[in-house]
Scaffold this motif. Structure first.
Motif, PDB file in Angstrom:
ATOM      1  N   UNK A   1      11.081 -43.837 -21.905  1.00  0.00           N
ATOM      2  CA  UNK A   1      12.314 -44.605 -21.703  1.00  0.00           C
ATOM      3  C   UNK A   1      12.334 -45.287 -20.336  1.00  0.00           C
ATOM      4  N   UNK A   2      11.804 -44.596 -19.313  1.00  0.00           N
ATOM      5  CA  UNK A   2      11.713 -45.247 -17.990  1.00  0.00           C
ATOM      6  C   UNK A   2      10.808 -46.483 -18.092  1.00  0.00           C
ATOM      7  N   UNK A   3       9.684 -46.351 -18.797  1.00  0.00           N
ATOM      8  CA  UNK A   3       8.744 -47.479 -18.892  1.00  0.00           C
ATOM      9  C   UNK A   3       9.327 -48.627 -19.729  1.00  0.00           C
ATOM     10  N   UNK A   4      10.135 -48.308 -20.762  1.00  0.00           N
ATOM     11  CA  UNK A   4      10.788 -49.370 -21.536  1.00  0.00           C
ATOM     12  C   UNK A   4      11.705 -50.189 -20.630  1.00  0.00           C
ATOM     13  N   UNK A   5      12.433 -49.462 -19.775  1.00  0.00           N
ATOM     14  CA  UNK A   5      13.352 -50.131 -18.850  1.00  0.00           C
ATOM     15  C   UNK A   5      12.564 -50.979 -17.840  1.00  0.00           C
ATOM     16  N   UNK A   6      11.413 -50.468 -17.409  1.00  0.00           N
ATOM     17  CA  UNK A   6      10.547 -51.239 -16.495  1.00  0.00           C
ATOM     18  C   UNK A   6      10.079 -52.536 -17.169  1.00  0.00           C
ATOM     19  N   UNK A   7       9.689 -52.432 -18.454  1.00  0.00           N
ATOM     20  CA  UNK A   7       9.202 -53.636 -19.154  1.00  0.00           C
ATOM     21  C   UNK A   7      10.309 -54.675 -19.241  1.00  0.00           C
ATOM     22  N   UNK A   8      11.566 -54.215 -19.441  1.00  0.00           N
ATOM     23  CA  UNK A   8      12.699 -55.150 -19.497  1.00  0.00           C
ATOM     24  C   UNK A   8      12.899 -55.800 -18.129  1.00  0.00           C
ATOM     25  N   UNK A   9      12.900 -54.977 -17.085  1.00  0.00           N
ATOM     26  CA  UNK A   9      13.135 -55.471 -15.722  1.00  0.00           C
ATOM     27  C   UNK A   9      12.079 -56.505 -15.318  1.00  0.00           C
ATOM     28  N   UNK A  10      10.815 -56.250 -15.713  1.00  0.00           N
ATOM     29  CA  UNK A  10       9.704 -57.078 -15.232  1.00  0.00           C
ATOM     30  C   UNK A  10       9.165 -57.995 -16.328  1.00  0.00           C
ATOM     31  N   UNK A  11      10.017 -58.306 -17.323  1.00  0.00           N
ATOM     32  CA  UNK A  11       9.552 -59.048 -18.507  1.00  0.00           C
ATOM     33  C   UNK A  11       8.754 -60.302 -18.131  1.00  0.00           C
ATOM     34  N   UNK A  12       9.160 -61.000 -17.067  1.00  0.00           N
ATOM     35  CA  UNK A  12       8.498 -62.266 -16.707  1.00  0.00           C
ATOM     36  C   UNK A  12       7.255 -62.048 -15.845  1.00  0.00           C
ATOM     37  N   UNK A  13       6.987 -60.806 -15.456  1.00  0.00           N
ATOM     38  CA  UNK A  13       5.889 -60.578 -14.505  1.00  0.00           C
ATOM     39  C   UNK A  13       4.861 -59.579 -15.034  1.00  0.00           C
ATOM     40  N   UNK A  14       4.942 -59.277 -16.325  1.00  0.00           N
ATOM     41  CA  UNK A  14       4.082 -58.212 -16.860  1.00  0.00           C
ATOM     42  C   UNK A  14       2.604 -58.589 -16.891  1.00  0.00           C
ATOM     43  N   UNK A  15       2.314 -59.907 -16.699  1.00  0.00           N
ATOM     44  CA  UNK A  15       0.904 -60.323 -16.675  1.00  0.00           C
ATOM     45  C   UNK A  15       0.171 -59.720 -15.478  1.00  0.00           C
ATOM     46  N   UNK A  16       0.924 -59.241 -14.478  1.00  0.00           N
ATOM     47  CA  UNK A  16       0.269 -58.641 -13.291  1.00  0.00           C
ATOM     48  C   UNK A  16       0.540 -57.139 -13.186  1.00  0.00           C
ATOM     49  N   UNK A  17       1.001 -56.544 -14.323  1.00  0.00           N
ATOM     50  CA  UNK A  17       1.300 -55.107 -14.316  1.00  0.00           C
ATOM     51  C   UNK A  17       0.586 -54.422 -15.483  1.00  0.00           C
ATOM     52  N   UNK A  18      -0.145 -53.333 -15.177  1.00  0.00           N
ATOM     53  CA  UNK A  18      -0.667 -52.475 -16.245  1.00  0.00           C
ATOM     54  C   UNK A  18       0.313 -51.327 -16.383  1.00  0.00           C
ATOM     55  N   UNK A  19       1.010 -51.258 -17.516  1.00  0.00           N
ATOM     56  CA  UNK A  19       2.005 -50.201 -17.731  1.00  0.00           C
ATOM     57  C   UNK A  19       1.318 -49.046 -18.455  1.00  0.00           C
TER      58      UNK A  19
END
Ligand SMILES: C[S@@+](CC[C@H](N)C(=O)[O-])C[C@H]1O[C@@H](n2cnc3c(N)ncnc32)[C@H](O)[C@@H]1O
Length: 246
Positions: free
Chosen positions: A67-85
């Motif tokens: 659930x924490x990671x789902x919230x992170x994906x929402x927060x960083x939706x426009x920047x996920x190309x530079x994040x490995x979750x």
């Protein structure tokens, strides 16, 4: 895997974590093109701060709560190309490729009881010379809150590792770190009495206790703990680490 968190409520709270995050970010020197591991990233507040400081770098965001990671994906939706979750337990072999140039962590390590396993796991993914900077609860953390919890439940709460300086220095050296600096910093946080304090206690501190209780007992348990505090204050003591992978 570690326990789940109420990520939406977490992000709606006046979190002292915000200040701890900024302080910890301030202790991490970066060029801007590194790959940094955010260990116990939660909802990604500091992952975002790291991305701001890494215009041509990347963040590996690791947490044990879906659930924490789902919230992170929402927060960083426009920047996920530079994040490995990465959904993983930080004490186990970490399931991502390659090594990182730095490890950053805020308010996560004290949720992990085996710090030897934690530091060994992090060290195995850090290149030689990579820096670790972290903040977490340390020796003496939330002693007054825990005394109130012990009165209410009739037994001392457990499940955390509020480590001291000497133990941490020894564990970091054993895991292959040098240039080790560790200190304790008392940092009490004041809340509005009533709903704000109770919501904070329920979401951030009393989660493991509430997991064991039926839903109808949650509110009375939290209120009983809050009522036993002399002030609407959580007596935080932070353990701050800076160390370099040898
Ligand atoms: C208080 S939150 C802090 C989150 C974020 N760093 C912040 O400052 O808001 C603690 C986080 O540590 C994570 N955590 C606890 N134990 C863990 C473990 N063994 N492996 C991975 N994550 C863990 C929890 O899931 C949670 O998201």
């Amino acid at each position: 895997m570690p326990r789940e968190w109420d990520a939406r409520t977490y992000d709606s709270l006046p979190l002292p974590h915000l200040g701890w995050g900024l302080r910890t970010l301030g202790r991490l020197p970066l060029r801007g093109d590194e790959r940094v591991l955010d260990a116990g990233c939660g909802t990604g507040r500091d992952t975002e701060g790291l991305l701001d400081r890494l215009p041509s770098g990347r963040v590996v965001a690791v947490d044990g709560s879906v659930r924490m990671l789902d919230q992170l994906r929402e927060r960083l939706a426009c920047r996920l190309d530079r994040v490995d979750v990465v959904h993983a337990d930080l004490t186990r072999p970490l399931p991502f490729d390659g090594t990182v140039d730095a490890v950053f962590s805020v308010a996560a390590f004290h949720w992990i009881e085996d710090h030897d396993a934690l530091f060994a796991s992090l060290a195995s993914r850090m290149r030689a010379g990579a820096r670790l900077v972290s903040d977490c609860g340390g020796r003496g953390n939330i002693a007054a809150v825990n005394a109130a919890v012990a009165e209410v439940r009739g037994a001392a709460p457990g499940g955390w590792e509020f480590a001291g300086v000497a133990d941490t220095e020894r564990r970091l050296a054993a895991a292959g770190f040098t240039d080790v600096e560790v200190r304790l910093r008392p940092d009490p946080a004041r809340f509005e009495p009533g709903e704000q304090l109770e919501s904070f206690l329920a979401t951030v501190i009393l989660g493991p206790d509430l997991d064991r209780l039926p839903a109808e007992e949650h509110e009375p348990f939290v209120k009983a703990v809050a009522a036993r505090l002399a002030e609407p204050v959580v007596d935080y003591v932070r353990l701050e680490i800076s160390a370099v992978r040898a």
